[in-house]
Design a protein around this motif. Structure first.
Motif, mmCIF file in Angstrom:
data_model
loop_
_atom_site.group_PDB
_atom_site.id
_atom_site.type_symbol
_atom_site.label_atom_id
_atom_site.label_comp_id
_atom_site.label_asym_id
_atom_site.label_seq_id
_atom_site.Cartn_x
_atom_site.Cartn_y
_atom_site.Cartn_z
ATOM 1 N N ALA A 76 0.887 -1.178 0.102
ATOM 2 C CA ALA A 76 0.094 -0.012 0.095
ATOM 3 C C ALA A 76 0.866 1.342 0.089
ATOM 4 N N ASP A 77 1.950 1.231 0.815
ATOM 5 C CA ASP A 77 2.902 2.468 0.797
ATOM 6 C C ASP A 77 3.637 2.701 -0.596
ATOM 7 N N SER A 78 3.729 1.496 -1.398
ATOM 8 C CA SER A 78 4.302 1.623 -2.601
ATOM 9 C C SER A 78 3.350 2.280 -3.660
ATOM 10 N N LEU A 79 2.188 2.276 -3.228
ATOM 11 C CA LEU A 79 1.153 2.829 -4.434
ATOM 12 C C LEU A 79 0.537 4.210 -4.019
ATOM 13 N N LYS A 80 1.263 5.024 -3.341
ATOM 14 C CA LYS A 80 0.603 6.358 -3.123
ATOM 15 C C LYS A 80 0.615 7.421 -4.325
ATOM 16 N N ASP A 81 1.531 7.092 -5.127
ATOM 17 C CA ASP A 81 1.264 7.680 -6.478
ATOM 18 C C ASP A 81 0.308 7.338 -7.286
ATOM 19 N N SER A 82 -0.509 8.177 -7.784
ATOM 20 C CA SER A 82 -1.799 7.783 -8.553
ATOM 21 C C SER A 82 -1.286 6.921 -9.837
ATOM 22 N N MET A 83 -0.243 7.440 -10.446
ATOM 23 C CA MET A 83 -0.017 6.591 -11.773
ATOM 24 C C MET A 83 0.597 5.221 -11.439
ATOM 25 N N ILE A 84 1.382 5.191 -10.344
ATOM 26 C CA ILE A 84 1.734 4.093 -10.024
ATOM 27 C C ILE A 84 0.625 3.008 -9.622
ATOM 28 N N LYS A 85 -0.277 3.295 -8.771
ATOM 29 C CA LYS A 85 -1.372 2.747 -8.436
ATOM 30 C C LYS A 85 -2.114 2.160 -9.649
ATOM 31 N N GLU A 86 -2.325 2.995 -10.830
ATOM 32 C CA GLU A 86 -2.974 2.742 -11.891
ATOM 33 C C GLU A 86 -2.169 1.435 -12.685
ATOM 34 N N LYS A 87 -0.930 1.797 -12.847
ATOM 35 C CA LYS A 87 0.058 0.926 -13.467
ATOM 36 C C LYS A 87 -0.100 -0.579 -12.843
ATOM 37 N N PHE A 88 0.066 -0.619 -11.362
ATOM 38 C CA PHE A 88 -0.235 -1.724 -10.523
ATOM 39 C C PHE A 88 -1.525 -2.546 -11.088
ATOM 40 N N LEU A 89 -2.711 -1.715 -10.701
ATOM 41 C CA LEU A 89 -3.786 -2.380 -11.199
ATOM 42 C C LEU A 89 -3.903 -3.116 -12.493
ATOM 43 N N ASP A 90 -3.253 -2.188 -13.594
ATOM 44 C CA ASP A 90 -3.242 -3.065 -15.010
ATOM 45 C C ASP A 90 -2.452 -4.269 -15.062
ATOM 46 N N GLU A 91 -1.504 -4.345 -14.160
ATOM 47 C CA GLU A 91 -0.560 -5.483 -14.123
ATOM 48 C C GLU A 91 -1.288 -6.446 -13.467
ATOM 49 N N VAL A 92 -1.880 -6.284 -12.222
ATOM 50 C CA VAL A 92 -2.816 -7.497 -11.689
ATOM 51 C C VAL A 92 -4.018 -7.833 -12.618
ATOM 52 N N LEU A 93 -4.559 -6.829 -13.292
ATOM 53 C CA LEU A 93 -5.768 -7.372 -13.988
ATOM 54 C C LEU A 93 -5.194 -8.324 -15.229
ATOM 55 N N ALA A 94 -4.128 -7.675 -15.906
ATOM 56 C CA ALA A 94 -3.676 -8.609 -16.770
ATOM 57 C C ALA A 94 -3.179 -9.851 -16.478
ATOM 58 N N GLU A 95 -2.864 -10.028 -15.366
ATOM 59 C CA GLU A 95 -2.620 -11.674 -14.934
ATOM 60 C C GLU A 95 -3.751 -12.299 -14.408
ATOM 61 N N CYS A 96 -4.898 -11.723 -14.404
ATOM 62 C CA CYS A 96 -6.228 -12.433 -13.889
ATOM 63 C C CYS A 96 -6.868 -12.992 -14.842
ATOM 64 N N LYS A 97 -6.430 -12.993 -16.347
ATOM 65 C CA LYS A 97 -6.824 -13.435 -17.266
ATOM 66 C C LYS A 97 -8.286 -13.454 -17.694
ATOM 67 N N VAL A 98 -8.953 -12.168 -17.379
ATOM 68 C CA VAL A 98 -10.171 -11.840 -17.478
ATOM 69 C C VAL A 98 -10.578 -11.746 -19.011
ATOM 70 N N LYS A 99 -11.581 -12.395 -19.556
ATOM 71 C CA LYS A 99 -11.464 -12.458 -21.270
ATOM 72 C C LYS A 99 -12.427 -11.281 -21.540
ATOM 73 N N GLU A 100 -13.548 -10.946 -20.897
ATOM 74 C CA GLU A 100 -14.435 -9.984 -21.503
ATOM 75 C C GLU A 100 -13.898 -8.593 -21.157
ATOM 76 N N SER A 101 -13.493 -7.561 -22.080
ATOM 77 C CA SER A 101 -13.006 -6.349 -21.580
ATOM 78 C C SER A 101 -13.966 -5.484 -20.826
ATOM 79 N N LYS A 102 -15.190 -5.662 -21.139
ATOM 80 C CA LYS A 102 -16.370 -5.116 -20.053
ATOM 81 C C LYS A 102 -16.137 -5.436 -18.850
ATOM 82 N N ASN A 103 -16.121 -6.583 -18.193
ATOM 83 C CA ASN A 103 -15.586 -7.184 -16.836
ATOM 84 C C ASN A 103 -14.556 -6.627 -16.713
ATOM 85 N N ILE A 104 -13.460 -6.582 -17.299
ATOM 86 C CA ILE A 104 -12.325 -5.867 -16.779
ATOM 87 C C ILE A 104 -12.453 -4.342 -16.239
ATOM 88 N N GLU A 105 -13.230 -3.698 -17.114
ATOM 89 C CA GLU A 105 -13.479 -2.358 -16.554
ATOM 90 C C GLU A 105 -14.279 -2.304 -15.252
#
Length: 402
Positions: A76-105
């Motif tokens: 949590a302390d590593s993600l205080k910058d909003s851009m880093i937090k966004e990048k973290f989320l994108d990376e986590v979601l990419a590895e979740c293998k969610v197929k439908e783009s709307k569900n990713i959103e």
């Protein structure tokens, strides 16, 4: 707290000063019988008791002067910058293998709506389909983001070696996302990013390697398991990177151990507890095959030499000691089998000759005591259901040099 922090781990037994844990969270309550195998569990711990046991573990460490850091807070302390937090989320979601783009959103919006610490906890706990207003049929897998129940075994996703870390590539897809947390801690945490901590291995490397297979026997010698969870080729790459760095390690011993769940990692079959003493599973007391890696500085090449011998002989030779082995369950087949199942050989040394163990392994604990080892036993009725002991549940960041 300091502006920058260092990693310093040159042994398994040096006085422990700083350690990272993960207090079991809601991810444990997202285990159900149908998906235990998928999530690498044999049983379902009772979270309330598991937390109580884990808190006692942390208290024993603190009472011995150890600073206890928690994975979830570090992330949590590593993600205080909003851009880093966004990048973290994108990376986590990419590895979740969610197929439908709307569900990713939907999933991303759901997580972004939370305060950072709550978001991290939720990523760890997993997200059910119904939480983002998706239909959850009776026969359908309920999670759009899998829970991460193995997280309280902080030993595996990355390992502190010398002044750097090995950011590991986990064998199973189930655990692979765990290493993202380490990546963000060491690249973006305000106390670690400035230190420029070297990384000996990277999570995107091709071959698997896990922290339970990585043991620091001395300032010169590492032991790494070629096991169910770690590839031999990965160990070669790790060794090459460390050798080239100019670190003090000059030998990496690759132990070829059975590729079974009972021998999952090297630290499930032996751990170091004093300068010349080791706990050991009797199942590896026969002849072992070891590859000793050294480095030819002149030609820039890793040299591999095969050796065979008993664990006692190999350790004595490479550490220049008269190694003494303490057999789990006192070597009795039934007792050793039972106590090994509950990680009787997986001890955490907090200083030379002083270890934390599970109290349920009372025969092994008695033998340790008779060999003048100070045993600090913790309750483990629920923690042990995850098939990992005190060493598995801890990642030392700083040990005093011997």
């Amino acid at each position: 707290m300091n502006d920058t922090r260092k990693i310093n781990v040159y042994s398994e037994i040096g006085k422990l000063k700083t350690v990272m844990l993960h207090r079991p969270g809601a991810e444990i309550e997202n285990l159900i019988p149908e998906y235990l195998e998928r999530l690498l569990f044999d049983d379902i711990p009772y979270l309330k008791v598991a937390r109580d046991e884990h808190d006692k573990f942390a208290d024993i460490l603190r009472n011995d002067g150890v600073e206890v850091l928690y994975l979830e807070k570090l992330v949590a302390d590593s993600l205080k910058d909003s851009m880093i937090k966004e990048k973290f989320l994108d990376e986590v979601l990419a590895e979740c293998k969610v197929k439908e783009s709307k569900n990713i959103e939907y999933l991303k919006d759901f997580l972004k709506s939370m305060p950072t610490k709550a978001m991290v906890d939720k990523v760890m706990a997993g997200v059910r389909r119904k939480e983002i207003n998706l239909k959850e049929d009776v026969d359908q897998y309920p999670f759009i983001m899998d829970p991460m129940p193995n997280l309280y075994f902080t030993r595996d996703p990355f390992a502190c070696i010398g002044k750097g870390i090995s950011l590991n590539h986990m064998r199973t897809v189930t655990r692979r996302r765990e290493t993202i947390f380490g990546k963000y801690i060491f690249n973006h945490h305000p106390e670690y990013k400035e230190a420029g901590i070297p990384q000996w291995y990277h999570r995107d490397n091709e071959f698997a390697i896990e922290g339970g297979d990585q043991l620091i026997l001395s300032k010169e010698v590492l032991a790494v398991g070629y096991s169910e969870r770690s590839d031999k080729e990965g160990v070669f790459k790790l060794a090459e990177n460390i050798f080239k760095s100019g670190e003090s390690f000059n030998t990496v011993l690759i132990f070829d151990i059975p590729k079974t769940r009972a021998f999952m990692h090297l630290d499930t079959v032996f751990t170091m507890i004093d300068h010349d003493m080791f706990t050991v599973h009797p199942g590896i007391e026969g002849e072992l095959k070891v590859i000793a890696l050294t480095y030819d500085q002149k030609n820039g090449k890793v040299i591999a030499e095969e050796e065979e011998g008993t664990l006692e002989k190999i350790l004595s030779k490479h550490l220049n000691i008269d190694a003494k082995l303490i057999r789990c369950g006192n070597g009795d087949k039934i007792i050793a089998g039972r106590e090994q199942w509950n990680d009787g050989s997986n001890t955490l040394a907090i200083s030379p000759g002083k270890v934390i163990t599970y109290e349920r392994n009372y025969i092994t604990n008695e033998i340790l005591d008779k060999n003048n080892i100070t045993v600090l036993a913790i309750p483990s009725s629920e923690l042990s259901r995850g098939r990992g002991g005190p060493r598995c549940m801890s990642m030392p960041f700083y040990r005093e040099d011997l």
